[in-house]
Design an enzyme around this catalytic site. Structure first.
Site, PDB file in Angstrom:
ATOM      1  N   TRP A   1       0.831  -1.207   0.000  1.00  0.00           N
ATOM      2  CA  TRP A   1       0.000   0.000   0.000  1.00  0.00           C
ATOM      3  C   TRP A   1       0.862   1.252   0.000  1.00  0.00           C
ATOM      4  O   TRP A   1       0.520   2.252  -0.628  1.00  0.00           O
ATOM      5  CB  TRP A   1      -0.909   0.000   1.226  1.00  0.00           C
ATOM      6  CG  TRP A   1      -1.704   1.259   1.393  1.00  0.00           C
ATOM      7  CD1 TRP A   1      -2.925   1.547   0.853  1.00  0.00           C
ATOM      8  CD2 TRP A   1      -1.350   2.417   2.173  1.00  0.00           C
ATOM      9  NE1 TRP A   1      -3.348   2.797   1.239  1.00  0.00           N
ATOM     10  CE2 TRP A   1      -2.396   3.355   2.051  1.00  0.00           C
ATOM     11  CE3 TRP A   1      -0.251   2.745   2.955  1.00  0.00           C
ATOM     12  CZ2 TRP A   1      -2.367   4.595   2.685  1.00  0.00           C
ATOM     13  CZ3 TRP A   1      -0.214   3.980   3.592  1.00  0.00           C
ATOM     14  CH2 TRP A   1      -1.268   4.882   3.445  1.00  0.00           C
ATOM     15  N   HIS A   2       2.007   1.191   0.674  1.00  0.00           N
ATOM     16  CA  HIS A   2       2.843   2.380   0.800  1.00  0.00           C
ATOM     17  C   HIS A   2       3.515   2.770  -0.505  1.00  0.00           C
ATOM     18  O   HIS A   2       3.876   3.941  -0.690  1.00  0.00           O
ATOM     19  CB  HIS A   2       3.908   2.177   1.886  1.00  0.00           C
ATOM     20  CG  HIS A   2       3.406   2.406   3.260  1.00  0.00           C
ATOM     21  ND1 HIS A   2       2.767   1.443   4.006  1.00  0.00           N
ATOM     22  CD2 HIS A   2       3.428   3.512   4.055  1.00  0.00           C
ATOM     23  CE1 HIS A   2       2.437   1.926   5.190  1.00  0.00           C
ATOM     24  NE2 HIS A   2       2.823   3.186   5.247  1.00  0.00           N
ATOM     25  N   GLY A   3       3.708   1.839  -1.405  1.00  0.00           N
ATOM     26  CA  GLY A   3       4.358   2.217  -2.649  1.00  0.00           C
ATOM     27  C   GLY A   3       4.654   1.036  -3.537  1.00  0.00           C
ATOM     28  O   GLY A   3       4.660  -0.124  -3.096  1.00  0.00           O
TER      29      GLY A   3
END
Length: 525
Positions: A327-329
């Site tokens: 989700w973060h990247g």
């Protein structure tokens, strides 16, 4: 538009507040709400107006599906509607966030060249997507009330929390937007909001941005040169980023809460001194709290949680953290960071389970000190993968931290307070490092910020008697914290000249740094 910019502080915010309360004081609540929605759209479109259509489509799409889920009688229709909504939301997020990454990986594997135009990541898409997925799931569970379109627009776009959270829940926010007293100016809310905003502003502009140059230099050198990095340089860079991210995200969270409070809205707690944690589970109960809650409620529990045995529990825990990392990247480093924290949580769970009956004859405070040290070190190692632009760069930093490239103190330090350029060059890192921040000065920063994070009360503690957030947490030290004391234990913010002076100094100091405006680190997620 950035919270830490002249345009926001001296133009956007005062104009928005003045007109909002001017309409609200005349009992024009709907126009006041519409004005706040329009301002939030303007705030979002400041970077790239083209993506206004994306967030508007997302709002209309999810509100329509939420209405169907709330009124549908057919179980099959409702289930199909839910899965259709989740698929479109996650598919849209995956396209904008991961399409570039997948094309690059495919090109690397096949050695083919694709005529693929680079896709810019829409700002805040991860946050407003998760927020609306939660709304759809709760609508399917009949846990939502009836809300009109304007209220829903404000719920999604409310500018204090739009860009980087907290990830708000409809049952926490929508009832607040409908309370009449929120449209009347409240001087106490204004004072509290400005105070919390100023503290966060200081954290971001003075502390986070103050230590950021050294972390950037070391990580950039690891990514571009590949030269060996020795022990003190590697740990200096890793710890510098550890505190940069801490005060950057903590500062943003405070600023968001403070800005919302100006409008009489109380946001959920998103950050609560995570570096005080003595195990990794506690760390995630303190860091990005609303994301942790979302992953727990809508991913971990949906996967089965702990209902199907020990192996299934460990598997679901690992998958949840892996999803949190992705989700973060888009990048292998984020995937590995999520998997690493999944392994951390599994290890902690197993340790607690199999050592609960052990009796170790050492003082409890010493046990907690060891537990804190292990937890903090594990988090710092994880941040190396989180920050590094490539997996190889992260390995380069970790090799230096492990001491395989030497532990000697740079000669420039032994002789005088050499510049950072001299120190890093003496260690074989051949990169344009610029600036004159000394190596010694960087470690002084670290030695100042570490006790600040461990000993000082956080913003939630300071404003707990004034409902600083939707959480009642305050001064949670006795049962979990390894230190028996903290500076200013049980200190509370008060409306007096002392606190007015402190807040004024924080605000003015922050404003003096605005000539070098920097984005918040979580904007890239």
């Amino acid at each position: 538009m950035l919270f830490n910019s002249f345009e926001f502080i001296f133009l956007f915010l005062p104009i928005t507040l003045i007109i909002f309360f001017a309409l609200g004081n005349r009992n024009k609540h709907r126009p006041a709400m519409a004005w706040l929605v329009l301002c939030s759209f303007f705030f979002y479109g400041w970077w790239n107006p083209a993506y206004l259509s994306l967030i508007l489509f997302s709002i209309i799409f999810n509100y329509t599906l939420g209405t169907v889920l709330g009124h549908g009688n057919s179980p099959l229709l409702r289930k199909c509607t839910l899965w259709f909504g989740i698929t479109v939301n996650i598919g849209s997020l995956a396209y904008f966030k991961y399409a570039n990454f997948f094309v690059e990986q495919l090109q690397n594997v096949t050695e083919l060249s694709f005529n693929f135009e680079y896709i810019l990541l829409p700002l805040a898409i991860s946050f407003f997507t998760f927020q609306q997925v939660a709304f759809l799931v709760d609508s399917y569970r009949n846990e939502t009330n009836e809300y009109d379109f304007l209220q829903y627009c404000l719920f999604v776009t409310f500018f204090p929390q739009l860009i980087a959270g907290p990830i708000v829940h409809h049952k926490e926010m929508l009832p607040q937007f409908m309370q009449n007293d929120r449209f009347k100016i409240n001087l106490k809310n204004i004072v509290i909001g400005l105070s919390i905003f100023s503290i966060g502003f200081f954290k971001k502009t003075v502390l986070a941005d103050g230590i950021s140059p050294y972390s950037n230099i070391v990580f950039d050198a690891a990514a571009t040169t590949g030269d060996p990095i020795t022990f003190f340089i590697a740990w200096g860079g890793a710890l510098a980023y550890t505190f940069q991210l801490y005060f950057d995200f903590s500062g943003y969270s405070d600023m968001a809460i403070g800005l919302a409070r100006l409008f009489g809205i109380i946001l959920p707690l998103n950050f609560y001194s995570p570096y005080k944690a003595i195990n990794i589970s506690e760390f995630w109960r303190r860091w990005h709290i609303t994301l942790s809650n979302f992953l727990r409620d809508y991913v971990y529990i949906a996967l089965g949680g702990n209902r199907k045995g020990t192996f299934s529990r460990y598997k679901n825990l690992f998958l949840t953290m892996f999803i949190g990392g992705v989700w973060h990247g888009a990048g292998w480093n984020f995937a590995f960071w999520g998997a690493l924290h999944g392994f951390y949580l599994m290890s902690n769970l197993a340790w607690v389970k199999y050592t609960q009956y052990w009796s170790i004859p050492i003082p409890n405070s010493f046990k907690k000190l060891i537990a804190w040290g292990l937890t903090f070190t594990a988090v710092v190692v994880g941040w190396v993968f989180f920050r590094a632009t490539t997996f190889d760069a992260a390995i380069t930093i970790l090799q230096g931290m492990s001491g395989v490239n030497g532990i000697s103190i740079p000669n420039a330090i032994m002789t005088r307070l050499g510049s950072l350029q001299e120190v890093v060059t003496s260690l074989g890192i051949k990169a344009h490092l610029g600036g004159g921040n000394s190596f010694v000065f960087t470690w002084i920063w670290i030695l100042i910020l570490l006790p600040m994070t461990l000993l000082l009360p956080n913003t939630q503690d300071l404003f707990s008697k004034h409902k600083g957030s939707l959480s009642p947490r305050a001064y949670e030290i006795k049962n979990t914290y390894w230190l028996y004391f903290s500076i200013g234990k049980d200190i509370q913010w008060k409306e007096n000249i002392v606190w007015a002076t402190i807040i004024s100094v924080a605000l003015i100091t922050g404003i003096m740094t605005l000539s070098q405006v920097s984005e918040f680190l979580y904007f890239q997620f």
